[in-house]
Design a protein around this motif. Structure first.
Motif, mmCIF file in Angstrom:
data_model
loop_
_atom_site.group_PDB
_atom_site.id
_atom_site.type_symbol
_atom_site.label_atom_id
_atom_site.label_comp_id
_atom_site.label_asym_id
_atom_site.label_seq_id
_atom_site.Cartn_x
_atom_site.Cartn_y
_atom_site.Cartn_z
ATOM 1 N N PHE A 20 0.832 -1.202 0.000
ATOM 2 C CA PHE A 20 0.000 0.000 0.000
ATOM 3 C C PHE A 20 0.867 1.252 0.000
ATOM 4 O O PHE A 20 0.346 2.371 -0.078
ATOM 5 N N ASP A 21 2.163 1.084 0.116
ATOM 6 C CA ASP A 21 3.108 2.197 0.133
ATOM 7 C C ASP A 21 3.049 2.943 -1.208
ATOM 8 O O ASP A 21 3.441 2.406 -2.244
ATOM 9 N N VAL A 22 2.567 4.165 -1.175
ATOM 10 C CA VAL A 22 2.382 4.938 -2.410
ATOM 11 C C VAL A 22 3.697 5.109 -3.164
ATOM 12 O O VAL A 22 3.731 5.076 -4.398
ATOM 13 N N SER A 23 4.795 5.264 -2.437
ATOM 14 C CA SER A 23 6.098 5.453 -3.090
ATOM 15 C C SER A 23 6.561 4.203 -3.823
ATOM 16 O O SER A 23 7.315 4.287 -4.794
ATOM 17 N N ALA A 24 6.132 3.043 -3.349
ATOM 18 C CA ALA A 24 6.541 1.784 -3.975
ATOM 19 C C ALA A 24 5.589 1.333 -5.074
ATOM 20 O O ALA A 24 5.939 0.484 -5.898
ATOM 21 N N ARG A 25 4.377 1.887 -5.111
ATOM 22 C CA ARG A 25 3.375 1.443 -6.072
ATOM 23 C C ARG A 25 3.847 1.483 -7.536
ATOM 24 O O ARG A 25 3.512 0.577 -8.313
ATOM 25 N N PRO A 26 4.628 2.489 -7.957
ATOM 26 C CA PRO A 26 5.057 2.500 -9.368
ATOM 27 C C PRO A 26 5.897 1.288 -9.778
ATOM 28 O O PRO A 26 6.059 1.028 -10.970
ATOM 29 N N TYR A 27 6.409 0.532 -8.797
ATOM 30 C CA TYR A 27 7.258 -0.611 -9.114
ATOM 31 C C TYR A 27 6.477 -1.914 -9.277
ATOM 32 O O TYR A 27 7.071 -2.962 -9.549
ATOM 33 N N VAL A 28 5.152 -1.858 -9.077
ATOM 34 C CA VAL A 28 4.317 -3.044 -9.281
ATOM 35 C C VAL A 28 3.150 -2.675 -10.182
ATOM 36 O O VAL A 28 2.777 -1.499 -10.280
ATOM 37 N N PRO A 29 2.538 -3.656 -10.859
ATOM 38 C CA PRO A 29 1.361 -3.366 -11.683
ATOM 39 C C PRO A 29 0.229 -2.772 -10.848
ATOM 40 O O PRO A 29 0.145 -2.995 -9.639
ATOM 41 N N GLU A 30 -0.659 -2.060 -11.500
ATOM 42 C CA GLU A 30 -1.711 -1.333 -10.779
ATOM 43 C C GLU A 30 -2.685 -2.244 -10.049
ATOM 44 O O GLU A 30 -3.349 -1.829 -9.097
ATOM 45 N N ASN A 31 -2.787 -3.494 -10.452
ATOM 46 C CA ASN A 31 -3.755 -4.412 -9.837
ATOM 47 C C ASN A 31 -3.084 -5.461 -8.950
ATOM 48 O O ASN A 31 -3.618 -6.550 -8.748
ATOM 49 N N VAL A 32 -1.917 -5.140 -8.392
ATOM 50 C CA VAL A 32 -1.153 -6.107 -7.594
ATOM 51 C C VAL A 32 -0.880 -5.578 -6.190
ATOM 52 O O VAL A 32 -0.477 -4.424 -6.003
ATOM 53 N N LEU A 33 -1.116 -6.439 -5.201
ATOM 54 C CA LEU A 33 -0.685 -6.217 -3.826
ATOM 55 C C LEU A 33 0.203 -7.399 -3.442
ATOM 56 O O LEU A 33 0.433 -8.295 -4.254
ATOM 57 N N THR A 34 0.704 -7.400 -2.218
ATOM 58 C CA THR A 34 1.542 -8.513 -1.789
ATOM 59 C C THR A 34 0.911 -9.251 -0.616
ATOM 60 O O THR A 34 0.158 -8.677 0.173
ATOM 61 N N PHE A 35 1.236 -10.517 -0.534
ATOM 62 C CA PHE A 35 0.871 -11.347 0.608
ATOM 63 C C PHE A 35 2.139 -12.082 1.004
ATOM 64 O O PHE A 35 2.700 -12.839 0.199
ATOM 65 N N ALA A 36 2.612 -11.862 2.220
ATOM 66 C CA ALA A 36 3.849 -12.488 2.685
ATOM 67 C C ALA A 36 3.583 -13.251 3.969
ATOM 68 O O ALA A 36 2.820 -12.807 4.831
ATOM 69 N N VAL A 37 4.231 -14.397 4.101
ATOM 70 C CA VAL A 37 3.969 -15.258 5.252
ATOM 71 C C VAL A 37 5.238 -16.034 5.604
ATOM 72 O O VAL A 37 5.984 -16.456 4.713
ATOM 73 N N PRO A 38 5.520 -16.185 6.902
ATOM 74 C CA PRO A 38 6.700 -16.985 7.272
ATOM 75 C C PRO A 38 6.523 -18.424 6.827
ATOM 76 O O PRO A 38 5.408 -18.947 6.760
ATOM 77 N N VAL A 39 7.617 -19.076 6.506
ATOM 78 C CA VAL A 39 7.536 -20.399 5.890
ATOM 79 C C VAL A 39 6.921 -21.439 6.827
ATOM 80 O O VAL A 39 6.284 -22.397 6.360
ATOM 81 N N ASN A 40 7.067 -21.271 8.142
ATOM 82 C CA ASN A 40 6.443 -22.232 9.046
ATOM 83 C C ASN A 40 4.921 -22.186 8.942
ATOM 84 O O ASN A 40 4.239 -23.205 9.046
ATOM 85 N N ARG A 41 4.378 -20.985 8.717
ATOM 86 C CA ARG A 41 2.934 -20.852 8.520
ATOM 87 C C ARG A 41 2.537 -21.293 7.106
ATOM 88 O O ARG A 41 1.508 -21.929 6.893
ATOM 89 N N PHE A 42 3.376 -20.951 6.141
ATOM 90 C CA PHE A 42 3.122 -21.319 4.747
ATOM 91 C C PHE A 42 3.010 -22.830 4.589
ATOM 92 O O PHE A 42 2.140 -23.331 3.860
ATOM 93 N N THR A 43 3.864 -23.574 5.281
ATOM 94 C CA THR A 43 3.843 -25.029 5.187
ATOM 95 C C THR A 43 2.487 -25.583 5.611
ATOM 96 O O THR A 43 1.929 -26.491 4.963
ATOM 97 N N THR A 44 1.928 -25.021 6.678
ATOM 98 C CA THR A 44 0.608 -25.444 7.132
ATOM 99 C C THR A 44 -0.465 -25.086 6.111
ATOM 100 O O THR A 44 -1.402 -25.866 5.870
ATOM 101 N N MET A 45 -0.352 -23.917 5.514
ATOM 102 C CA MET A 45 -1.302 -23.516 4.483
ATOM 103 C C MET A 45 -1.303 -24.517 3.333
ATOM 104 O O MET A 45 -2.364 -24.892 2.815
ATOM 105 N N VAL A 46 -0.133 -24.952 2.928
ATOM 106 C CA VAL A 46 -0.035 -25.922 1.838
ATOM 107 C C VAL A 46 -0.701 -27.233 2.240
ATOM 108 O O VAL A 46 -1.435 -27.852 1.449
#
Length: 254
Positions: A201-227
């Motif tokens: 959501f950082d306005v300064s960083a938005r120009p570096y990603v496509p207009e319809n993209v956000l990020t989702f980040a998760v630690p790998v221990n949680r990611f493993t459970t999600m999988v």
């Protein structure tokens, strides 16, 4: 890296998200040779811009000299120092001296915000970023980062909340683009209930990603459970199949 997990996720991702963009990963290490070291000035100052090539498949390694901005050094844990007059930089600026970003109403509010903001020190000299399919057995990813369109993000958000009773299995803290893909999810790994982090959501960083993209980040221990949860979750229902069709269409149009 658990290569069975690598292959399992890749297969399930293709099954339920078609050809949506694969996530990238990052981890810290003192070992050289896991990826090409980024030379100072060779990539955009903003770490989000610098990761564009990683999203395309080029693995990269950063140290304190590789990162060009004060914020990037701080949020990757390479330095605790904040740029001079940061409270003015993030708010109203200083007439004739410093343009303010106006992300906070006043310098005083920025100071209070900083007091509550997490700080951490990188546990090693290098931060390695690799796309999921580029991971090797010698890699040890600590955070998984998706650059996702809304339909994909909805799937990740819902999956992260699938086995949690609390209301906030995913958080969206205010911060720089790099803090929401590195600092916050990295610190979540040591929590009793690690959460996913929505960002970009950082306005300064938005120009570096496509207009319809956000990020989702998760630690790998949680990611493993999600999988592990994927094939008993909403992903096997007709409701998700309706969204899947749009994901497939979006990929074709892009």
């Amino acid at each position: 890296m658990d290569l069975q997990l690598k292959d399992k996720f890749a297969a399930l991702w293709k099954k339920y998200f078609y050809n949506a963009e694969l996530p990238i990963t990052f981890y810290y290490t003192d070992e050289e040779g896991h990826a090409e070291l980024v030379k100072p000035g060779s990539v955009p100052r903003c770490i989000i811009g610098a990761l564009s090539s990683v999203r395309k498949g080029k693995s990269s390694c950063f140290n304190i000299e590789s990162v060009g901005c004060f914020g990037g050094k701080r949020y990757l844990g390479f330095a605790e120092k904040i740029r001079p007059n940061f409270e003015y930089f993030l708010s109203c600026g200083i007439p004739g001296e410093l343009e303010g970003e106006r992300y906070k109403k006043s310098p005083e509010l920025v100071k209070e915000w900083i007091k509550k903001a997490p700080v951490f020190k990188a546990p090693a000299r290098y931060a390695v970023f690799k796309r999921w399919d580029k991971l090797e057995e010698s890699d040890a990813p600590e955070v998984v980062i998706f650059f996702a369109q809304p339909d994909v993000l909805s799937g990740l958000f819902t999956l992260a909340n699938f086995d949690m009773a609390e209301q906030n299995g995913v958080i969206a803290p205010m911060g720089s683009g790099c803090s929401t893909i590195v600092q916050y999810p990295y610190l979540e790994k040591d929590s009793g209930h690690p959460r996913g982090v929505i960002g970009m959501f950082d306005v300064s960083a938005r120009p570096y990603v496509p207009e319809n993209v956000l990020t989702f980040a998760v630690p790998v221990n949680r990611f493993t459970t999600m999988v592990e949860n994927m094939e008993e979750s909403f992903l096997i229902t007709g409701s998700w199949q309706a969204v899947q069709k749009r994901i497939k269409q979006e990929k074709r149009e892009n």
